[in-house]
Design a protein around this motif. Structure first.
Motif, PDB file in Angstrom:
ATOM      1  N   LEU A  74       0.810  -1.215   0.000  1.00 45.68           N
ATOM      2  CA  LEU A  74       0.000   0.000   0.000  1.00 45.68           C
ATOM      3  C   LEU A  74       0.849   1.272   0.000  1.00 45.68           C
ATOM      4  CD1 LEU A  74      -2.670  -1.104   2.622  1.00 45.68           C
ATOM      5  CD2 LEU A  74      -2.823  -1.217   0.128  1.00 45.68           C
ATOM      6  N   THR A  75       2.171   1.134   0.120  1.00 46.70           N
ATOM      7  CA  THR A  75       3.030   2.316   0.164  1.00 46.70           C
ATOM      8  C   THR A  75       3.580   2.625  -1.227  1.00 46.70           C
ATOM      9  OG1 THR A  75       5.038   1.086   0.676  1.00 46.70           O
ATOM     10  CG2 THR A  75       3.710   1.816   2.545  1.00 46.70           C
ATOM     11  N   SER A  76       3.543   3.892  -1.591  1.00 43.81           N
ATOM     12  CA  SER A  76       3.989   4.287  -2.925  1.00 43.81           C
ATOM     13  C   SER A  76       5.489   4.054  -3.110  1.00 43.81           C
ATOM     14  CB  SER A  76       3.616   5.732  -3.220  1.00 43.81           C
ATOM     15  OG  SER A  76       4.224   6.596  -2.294  1.00 43.81           O
ATOM     16  N   ALA A  77       6.284   4.234  -2.060  1.00 46.16           N
ATOM     17  CA  ALA A  77       7.731   4.015  -2.174  1.00 46.16           C
ATOM     18  C   ALA A  77       8.028   2.551  -2.518  1.00 46.16           C
ATOM     19  CB  ALA A  77       8.439   4.413  -0.883  1.00 46.16           C
ATOM     20  N   PHE A  78       7.330   1.637  -1.873  1.00 44.37           N
ATOM     21  CA  PHE A  78       7.538   0.211  -2.145  1.00 44.37           C
ATOM     22  C   PHE A  78       7.030  -0.148  -3.531  1.00 44.37           C
ATOM     23  CE2 PHE A  78       6.388  -4.320  -1.836  1.00 44.37           C
ATOM     24  CZ  PHE A  78       7.620  -4.847  -1.478  1.00 44.37           C
ATOM     25  N   GLN A  79       5.886   0.379  -3.922  1.00 39.53           N
ATOM     26  CA  GLN A  79       5.351   0.131  -5.263  1.00 39.53           C
ATOM     27  C   GLN A  79       6.345   0.618  -6.322  1.00 39.53           C
ATOM     28  OE1 GLN A  79       1.550   2.086  -5.337  1.00 39.53           O
ATOM     29  NE2 GLN A  79       0.644   0.663  -3.880  1.00 39.53           N
ATOM     30  N   ASP A  80       6.888   1.825  -6.136  1.00 39.32           N
ATOM     31  CA  ASP A  80       7.873   2.363  -7.080  1.00 39.32           C
ATOM     32  C   ASP A  80       9.124   1.496  -7.117  1.00 39.32           C
ATOM     33  OD1 ASP A  80       6.164   4.471  -7.660  1.00 39.32           O
ATOM     34  OD2 ASP A  80       7.220   5.902  -6.374  1.00 39.32           O
ATOM     35  N   TYR A  81       9.594   1.083  -5.947  1.00 38.73           N
ATOM     36  CA  TYR A  81      10.781   0.228  -5.864  1.00 38.73           C
ATOM     37  C   TYR A  81      10.571  -1.051  -6.669  1.00 38.73           C
ATOM     38  CZ  TYR A  81      14.112  -3.063  -3.817  1.00 38.73           C
ATOM     39  OH  TYR A  81      15.075  -4.020  -3.627  1.00 38.73           O
ATOM     40  N   CYS A  82       9.443  -1.710  -6.469  1.00 34.82           N
ATOM     41  CA  CYS A  82       9.167  -2.964  -7.184  1.00 34.82           C
ATOM     42  C   CYS A  82       8.978  -2.728  -8.679  1.00 34.82           C
ATOM     43  CB  CYS A  82       7.942  -3.653  -6.581  1.00 34.82           C
ATOM     44  SG  CYS A  82       8.272  -4.349  -4.947  1.00 34.82           S
ATOM     45  N   ARG A  83       8.318  -1.655  -9.036  1.00 41.32           N
ATOM     46  CA  ARG A  83       8.101  -1.343 -10.449  1.00 41.32           C
ATOM     47  C   ARG A  83       9.444  -1.108 -11.145  1.00 41.32           C
ATOM     48  NH1 ARG A  83       3.872   1.415 -10.062  1.00 41.32           N
ATOM     49  NH2 ARG A  83       4.800   3.279  -9.203  1.00 41.32           N
ATOM     50  N   ASN A  84      10.397  -0.503 -10.432  1.00 37.59           N
ATOM     51  CA  ASN A  84      11.701  -0.190 -11.027  1.00 37.59           C
ATOM     52  C   ASN A  84      12.691  -1.347 -10.992  1.00 37.59           C
ATOM     53  OD1 ASN A  84      10.972   2.460 -11.675  1.00 37.59           O
ATOM     54  ND2 ASN A  84      11.475   3.166  -9.620  1.00 37.59           N
ATOM     55  N   THR A  85      12.443  -2.363 -10.158  1.00 36.68           N
ATOM     56  CA  THR A  85      13.410  -3.461 -10.034  1.00 36.68           C
ATOM     57  C   THR A  85      12.884  -4.814 -10.503  1.00 36.68           C
ATOM     58  OG1 THR A  85      12.766  -3.885  -7.730  1.00 36.68           O
ATOM     59  CG2 THR A  85      14.616  -2.367  -8.095  1.00 36.68           C
ATOM     60  N   HIS A  86      11.627  -4.903 -10.903  1.00 36.54           N
ATOM     61  CA  HIS A  86      11.054  -6.223 -11.200  1.00 36.54           C
ATOM     62  C   HIS A  86      11.754  -6.949 -12.339  1.00 36.54           C
ATOM     63  CE1 HIS A  86       8.761  -4.275 -14.448  1.00 36.54           C
ATOM     64  NE2 HIS A  86       8.584  -5.490 -14.921  1.00 36.54           N
ATOM     65  N   ASP A  87      12.371  -6.226 -13.250  1.00 31.32           N
ATOM     66  CA  ASP A  87      13.069  -6.891 -14.349  1.00 31.32           C
ATOM     67  C   ASP A  87      14.585  -6.920 -14.146  1.00 31.32           C
ATOM     68  OD1 ASP A  87      13.280  -4.168 -14.679  1.00 31.32           O
ATOM     69  OD2 ASP A  87      12.912  -4.195 -16.835  1.00 31.32           O
ATOM     70  N   LEU A  88      15.045  -6.479 -12.980  1.00 29.05           N
ATOM     71  CA  LEU A  88      16.484  -6.441 -12.688  1.00 29.05           C
ATOM     72  C   LEU A  88      16.898  -7.420 -11.596  1.00 29.05           C
ATOM     73  CD1 LEU A  88      16.924  -2.556 -12.635  1.00 29.05           C
ATOM     74  CD2 LEU A  88      17.425  -4.122 -14.535  1.00 29.05           C
ATOM     75  N   LEU A  89      16.016  -7.666 -10.630  1.00 29.99           N
ATOM     76  CA  LEU A  89      16.348  -8.484  -9.463  1.00 29.99           C
ATOM     77  C   LEU A  89      15.377  -9.649  -9.334  1.00 29.99           C
ATOM     78  CD1 LEU A  89      16.779  -5.610  -6.830  1.00 29.99           C
ATOM     79  CD2 LEU A  89      18.602  -6.750  -8.113  1.00 29.99           C
ATOM     80  N   THR A  90      15.796 -10.676  -8.606  1.00 30.75           N
ATOM     81  CA  THR A  90      14.868 -11.732  -8.218  1.00 30.75           C
ATOM     82  C   THR A  90      14.063 -11.208  -7.024  1.00 30.75           C
ATOM     83  OG1 THR A  90      16.343 -12.751  -6.610  1.00 30.75           O
ATOM     84  CG2 THR A  90      16.529 -13.511  -8.919  1.00 30.75           C
ATOM     85  N   PRO A  91      12.934 -11.823  -6.728  1.00 28.88           N
ATOM     86  CA  PRO A  91      12.178 -11.376  -5.548  1.00 28.88           C
ATOM     87  C   PRO A  91      12.998 -11.437  -4.259  1.00 28.88           C
ATOM     88  CG  PRO A  91      10.780 -12.726  -6.929  1.00 28.88           C
ATOM     89  CD  PRO A  91      12.173 -12.816  -7.510  1.00 28.88           C
TER      90      PRO A  91
END
Length: 104
Positions: A74-91
């Motif tokens: 629900l936090t925008s910072a976490f959403q942005d982080y995941c949106r920016n790293t989903h194709d670079l890092l593993t979960p």
């Protein structure tokens, strides 16, 4: 469709902005009657349970599960982080880095 109904659905489903836009565009193609939209969503889920989820959303929920904190979604910072790293890092890499980043 009333704005409040869509926002409630988006919050409940945990949709990213990209997913919301995609659904709204598909909704426009199918008419504006709320019952038609609900029927449309049901059909999408029946056809493919992941049809309404973009890769960044799936990634975010995998990281949330690893961290054991669904409130992060629900936090925008976490959403942005995941949106920016989903194709670079593993979960697991993203979860580890999120912990290091927020602890420091």
């Amino acid at each position: 469709m009333p704005n409040a109904l869509f926002r409630q659905m988006a919050d409940t489903e945990g949709w990213s902005e990209a997913t919301q836009i995609g659904l709204l565009l598909r909704f426009i193609e199918n008419g504006r009657d709320p019952s038609v939209f609900l029927s449309f969503l049901s059909q999408c889920r029946a056809d493919s349970p992941a049809a309404h989820t973009d890769p960044a959303d799936r990634f975010m929920w995998q990281v949330v599960e690893l961290l054991g904190n669904p409130g992060l979604a629900l936090t925008s910072a976490f959403q942005d982080y995941c949106r920016n790293t989903h194709d670079l890092l593993t979960p697991s890499q993203a979860a580890e880095r999120w912990c290091c980043w927020t602890a420091g």
